[in-house]
Design an enzyme around this catalytic site. Sequence first.
Site, PDB file in Angstrom:
ATOM      1  N   ASP A 163       0.769  -1.331  -0.066  1.00 14.80           N
ATOM      2  CA  ASP A 163       0.196   0.075   0.039  1.00 14.80           C
ATOM      3  C   ASP A 163       1.017   1.043  -0.155  1.00 14.80           C
ATOM      4  O   ASP A 163       1.710   1.325   0.862  1.00 14.80           O
ATOM      5  CB  ASP A 163      -0.944  -0.017   1.280  1.00 14.80           C
ATOM      6  CG  ASP A 163      -1.798   1.335   1.310  1.00 14.80           C
ATOM      7  OD1 ASP A 163      -2.332   1.582   0.379  1.00 14.80           O
ATOM      8  OD2 ASP A 163      -1.307   2.254   2.264  1.00 14.80           O
TER       9      ASP A 163
ATOM     10  N   TYR B 109       2.598   9.754   0.464  1.00 13.06           N
ATOM     11  CA  TYR B 109       3.843   9.437   1.080  1.00 13.06           C
ATOM     12  C   TYR B 109       5.031   9.749   0.603  1.00 13.06           C
ATOM     13  O   TYR B 109       5.757   9.276  -0.252  1.00 13.06           O
ATOM     14  CB  TYR B 109       3.379   7.828   1.366  1.00 13.06           C
ATOM     15  CG  TYR B 109       2.405   7.182   2.092  1.00 13.06           C
ATOM     16  CD1 TYR B 109       1.766   8.155   2.966  1.00 13.06           C
ATOM     17  CD2 TYR B 109       2.055   5.981   1.654  1.00 13.06           C
ATOM     18  CE1 TYR B 109       0.607   7.782   3.538  1.00 13.06           C
ATOM     19  CE2 TYR B 109       0.818   5.457   2.379  1.00 13.06           C
ATOM     20  CZ  TYR B 109       0.151   6.170   3.157  1.00 13.06           C
ATOM     21  OH  TYR B 109      -1.123   5.663   3.767  1.00 13.06           O
TER      22      TYR B 109
ATOM     23  N   LYS C  24      -3.575   6.086  -3.695  1.00 13.16           N
ATOM     24  CA  LYS C  24      -4.805   6.714  -3.368  1.00 13.16           C
ATOM     25  C   LYS C  24      -5.063   7.753  -4.015  1.00 13.16           C
ATOM     26  O   LYS C  24      -4.142   8.254  -4.866  1.00 13.16           O
ATOM     27  CB  LYS C  24      -4.369   7.109  -1.785  1.00 13.16           C
ATOM     28  CG  LYS C  24      -4.069   5.761  -0.850  1.00 13.16           C
ATOM     29  CD  LYS C  24      -4.159   6.118   0.317  1.00 13.16           C
ATOM     30  CE  LYS C  24      -3.689   4.550   1.302  1.00 13.16           C
ATOM     31  NZ  LYS C  24      -2.285   4.480   1.245  1.00 13.16           N
TER      32      LYS C  24
ATOM     33  N   GLY D 230      -1.991   0.539  10.668  1.00  9.88           N
ATOM     34  CA  GLY D 230      -1.597   0.930  11.771  1.00  9.88           C
ATOM     35  C   GLY D 230      -1.843   0.128  12.904  1.00  9.88           C
ATOM     36  O   GLY D 230      -2.483   0.345  14.021  1.00  9.88           O
TER      37      GLY D 230
ATOM     38  N   SER E 131       0.277   2.962  15.515  1.00  9.44           N
ATOM     39  CA  SER E 131       1.690   3.989  15.149  1.00  9.44           C
ATOM     40  C   SER E 131       2.714   3.805  16.133  1.00  9.44           C
ATOM     41  O   SER E 131       3.670   4.764  16.143  1.00  9.44           O
ATOM     42  CB  SER E 131       1.131   5.614  14.778  1.00  9.44           C
ATOM     43  OG  SER E 131       1.016   6.380  15.687  1.00  9.44           O
ATOM     44  N   GLY E 132       2.994   2.758  16.903  1.00  7.13           N
ATOM     45  CA  GLY E 132       4.076   2.623  17.727  1.00  7.13           C
ATOM     46  C   GLY E 132       3.738   1.816  18.832  1.00  7.13           C
ATOM     47  O   GLY E 132       4.420   0.794  19.089  1.00  7.13           O
TER      48      GLY E 132
ATOM     49  N   LEU F  80       1.844  -0.193  20.385  1.00  6.34           N
ATOM     50  CA  LEU F  80       1.638  -1.459  20.514  1.00  6.34           C
ATOM     51  C   LEU F  80       2.656  -2.713  19.888  1.00  6.34           C
ATOM     52  O   LEU F  80       2.583  -3.706  19.906  1.00  6.34           O
ATOM     53  CB  LEU F  80       0.379  -2.008  19.544  1.00  6.34           C
ATOM     54  CG  LEU F  80      -1.039  -1.673  20.329  1.00  6.34           C
ATOM     55  CD1 LEU F  80      -2.157  -1.832  19.516  1.00  6.34           C
ATOM     56  CD2 LEU F  80      -1.160  -2.203  21.628  1.00  6.34           C
ATOM     57  N   ALA F  81       3.574  -1.895  19.413  1.00  2.00           N
ATOM     58  CA  ALA F  81       4.926  -2.681  18.956  1.00  2.00           C
ATOM     59  C   ALA F  81       6.113  -2.469  19.934  1.00  2.00           C
ATOM     60  O   ALA F  81       6.713  -3.332  20.354  1.00  2.00           O
ATOM     61  CB  ALA F  81       5.420  -2.188  17.632  1.00  2.00           C
TER      62      ALA F  81
HETATM   63  N1  LIG Z   1      -5.430   6.894   5.937  1.00  2.56           N
HETATM   64  C1  LIG Z   1      -4.735   5.849   5.454  1.00  2.56           C
HETATM   65  O1  LIG Z   1      -5.037   5.375   4.338  1.00  2.56           O
HETATM   66  C2  LIG Z   1      -3.487   5.404   6.348  1.00  2.56           C
HETATM   67  C3  LIG Z   1      -3.412   5.989   7.520  1.00  2.56           C
HETATM   68  C4  LIG Z   1      -2.437   5.333   8.450  1.00  2.56           C
HETATM   69  C5  LIG Z   1      -1.664   4.212   7.912  1.00  2.56           C
HETATM   70  N2  LIG Z   1      -2.070   3.810   6.486  1.00  2.56           N
HETATM   71  C6  LIG Z   1      -1.151   2.546   6.006  1.00  2.56           C
HETATM   72  O2  LIG Z   1      -0.701   1.618   7.130  1.00  2.56           O
HETATM   73  C7  LIG Z   1       0.504   1.444   7.192  1.00  2.56           C
HETATM   74  C8  LIG Z   1       1.021   1.211   8.457  1.00  2.56           C
HETATM   75  O3  LIG Z   1       0.503   2.510   9.139  1.00  2.56           O
HETATM   76  P1  LIG Z   1       1.551   3.181  10.435  1.00  2.56           P
HETATM   77  O4  LIG Z   1       2.936   3.084   9.625  1.00  2.56           O
HETATM   78  O5  LIG Z   1       0.934   4.347  10.504  1.00  2.56           O
HETATM   79  O6  LIG Z   1       1.525   2.518  11.674  1.00  2.56           O
HETATM   80  P2  LIG Z   1       2.045   1.190  12.418  1.00  2.56           P
HETATM   81  O7  LIG Z   1       2.315  -0.033  11.585  1.00  2.56           O
HETATM   82  O8  LIG Z   1       0.904   0.976  13.426  1.00  2.56           O
HETATM   83  O9  LIG Z   1       3.159   1.584  13.178  1.00  2.56           O
HETATM   84  C9  LIG Z   1       4.355   1.859  12.584  1.00  2.56           C
HETATM   85  C10 LIG Z   1       5.663   2.200  13.783  1.00  2.56           C
HETATM   86  O10 LIG Z   1       5.629   0.948  14.337  1.00  2.56           O
HETATM   87  C11 LIG Z   1       6.928   0.735  14.490  1.00  2.56           C
HETATM   88  N3  LIG Z   1       7.254  -0.693  14.536  1.00  2.56           N
HETATM   89  C12 LIG Z   1       6.970  -1.360  13.636  1.00  2.56           C
HETATM   90  N4  LIG Z   1       7.418  -2.601  13.840  1.00  2.56           N
HETATM   91  C13 LIG Z   1       8.124  -2.720  15.129  1.00  2.56           C
HETATM   92  C14 LIG Z   1       8.700  -3.606  15.804  1.00  2.56           C
HETATM   93  N5  LIG Z   1       8.726  -5.064  15.300  1.00  2.56           N
HETATM   94  N6  LIG Z   1       9.344  -3.397  17.045  1.00  2.56           N
HETATM   95  C15 LIG Z   1       9.201  -1.868  17.317  1.00  2.56           C
HETATM   96  N7  LIG Z   1       8.604  -1.019  16.656  1.00  2.56           N
HETATM   97  C16 LIG Z   1       8.055  -1.413  15.427  1.00  2.56           C
HETATM   98  C17 LIG Z   1       7.845   1.546  13.603  1.00  2.56           C
HETATM   99  O11 LIG Z   1       8.955   2.143  13.949  1.00  2.56           O
HETATM  100  P3  LIG Z   1      10.353   1.978  13.415  1.00  2.56           P
HETATM  101  O12 LIG Z   1      10.038   3.511  12.333  1.00  2.56           O
HETATM  102  O13 LIG Z   1      11.309   2.323  14.323  1.00  2.56           O
HETATM  103  O14 LIG Z   1      10.469   0.968  12.490  1.00  2.56           O
HETATM  104  C18 LIG Z   1       6.985   2.722  13.147  1.00  2.56           C
HETATM  105  O15 LIG Z   1       7.060   3.715  14.064  1.00  2.56           O
HETATM  106  C19 LIG Z   1       0.972   2.816   6.509  1.00  2.56           C
HETATM  107  O16 LIG Z   1       2.302   2.585   5.940  1.00  2.56           O
HETATM  108  C20 LIG Z   1      -0.026   2.929   5.409  1.00  2.56           C
HETATM  109  O17 LIG Z   1       0.313   2.002   4.378  1.00  2.56           O
HETATM  110  C21 LIG Z   1      -2.944   4.179   5.923  1.00  2.56           C
END
Ligand SMILES: NC(=O)c1ccc[n+]([C@@H]2O[C@H](COP(=O)([O-])OP(=O)(O)OC[C@H]3O[C@@H](n4cnc5c(N)ncnc54)[C@H](OP(=O)(O)O)[C@@H]3O)[C@@H](O)[C@H]2O)c1
Length: 361
Positions: free
Chosen positions: A69, A74, A98, A250, A254-255, A257-258
């Site tokens: 995605d 982005y 998108k 997410g 966004s962080g 829960l990891a």
């Molecule tokens: N409106 C929309 O359409 C929308 C909105 C939000 C998200 N999205 C999609 O969802 C995807 C994911 O969302 P997101 O990146 O916002 O949130 P997320 O996956 O909930 O969180 C990402 C964060 O988690 C951390 N992380 C990931 N794996 C980890 C691990 N094993 N241990 C510790 N920390 C970890 C990452 O840290 P590091 O940076 O240190 O790796 C990053 O800061 C996006 O890339 C996008 O494709 C879409």
Amino acid sequence: MAGDETYLHFAGYRDVSSPLVNRLAQSGLALPALGFGAASIGNLYRPVSDAEAEATVLAALDAGMTYIDTAPYYGFGLSERRVGDVVRGRKDIVLSTKVGRLLRPDPSVGDDRERHGFCSPMPFAPHYDYSHDAIMRSVEDSFQRLGLARIDLLYIHDIGHRTHGAANGQHMDALVAGGGLRALEALREEGVISGFGIGVNELEACAEVMAHAQLDAILLAGRYTLLEQDALDDMLPACLAAGTAVVIGGPYNSGILATGTRQAGPVHYDYGVAPAHVVEKVARIEALCRDHDIPLAAAALQFPLAHPAVASVIPGLGSVARVQQTQALATQAIPGDFWAQLRAEGLVRPDAPLPGLPTPC
Ligand SMILES: NC(=O)c1ccc[n+]([C@@H]2O[C@H](COP(=O)([O-])OP(=O)(O)OC[C@H]3O[C@@H](n4cnc5c(N)ncnc54)[C@H](OP(=O)(O)O)[C@@H]3O)[C@@H](O)[C@H]2O)c1
């Protein structure tokens, strides 16, 4: 055995005869249960080099994350360019991008200082536009940036009150009366795309748009996770009834829960510093994870897929190491006792489906 069932969630694809994926299956699309969120390689919060971005996407594909995605937003085109360069020529990829923001040249951008959360040097500024012509223009621009002749899914990006506040009415008007939805329906009809839906961080927008169009998929970010399950009330049942597949973005909110709550420095929730009540709740879930000797992130990743409307989970991963960790988290065996105790202690809603457990009526 609960562990085996958990593994099966991630080992391949959902059953295409299931009503939830009807609309996607009809168009020949099958999403792997674990996909790749490419906001990270648009330099979300930190610069990622071209080489690191390429290696990360390749590692994700090797790990079976063949659903990617991305979005014009982005990194203001950076993520689309990088994704397209890696997947060009591959037939086994499902790609979503998108519409809703056009990128306009901005000569004032001279470096990769953070703008809207992205540390991207791409000299463009995003402008919202959900009208017919803007959507057609956006798709054309995405084809050029991606350097691909095919886009599988298009999500209407960030429509809703959460993003637009009082201006949402005018954006919804552009989408509905202004022909934005008509444009997407025409693209689907002509086979330019296989399907469309919305990509949002809020539940209200899902109902609002579903009232006007048959959506093939909804990317719901942060609103169906180990921490919050209000989507169980209306949104997820509506998707099941409509055959609309749900992609969970997410999954770590966004962080937090990891990472859990015990790291040095601030922990992140919903793109900001986590408020105390969120930290307190995550700390309780974390304690239960410790009791069962499982990583919190594994539970967070595996939880949403127990819901029959959910087709795929897409965490944001910005390095090869994160991809490898994620593959391990996805296949981590989680005992049924953990899920049962999570429910018994009221840490998730009693009606939330849990991997390998019957859902109470
Ligand atoms: N409106 C929309 O359409 C929308 C909105 C939000 C998200 N999205 C999609 O969802 C995807 C994911 O969302 P997101 O990146 O916002 O949130 P997320 O996956 O909930 O969180 C990402 C964060 O988690 C951390 N992380 C990931 N794996 C980890 C691990 N094993 N241990 C510790 N920390 C970890 C990452 O840290 P590091 O940076 O240190 O790796 C990053 O800061 C996006 O890339 C996008 O494709 C879409």
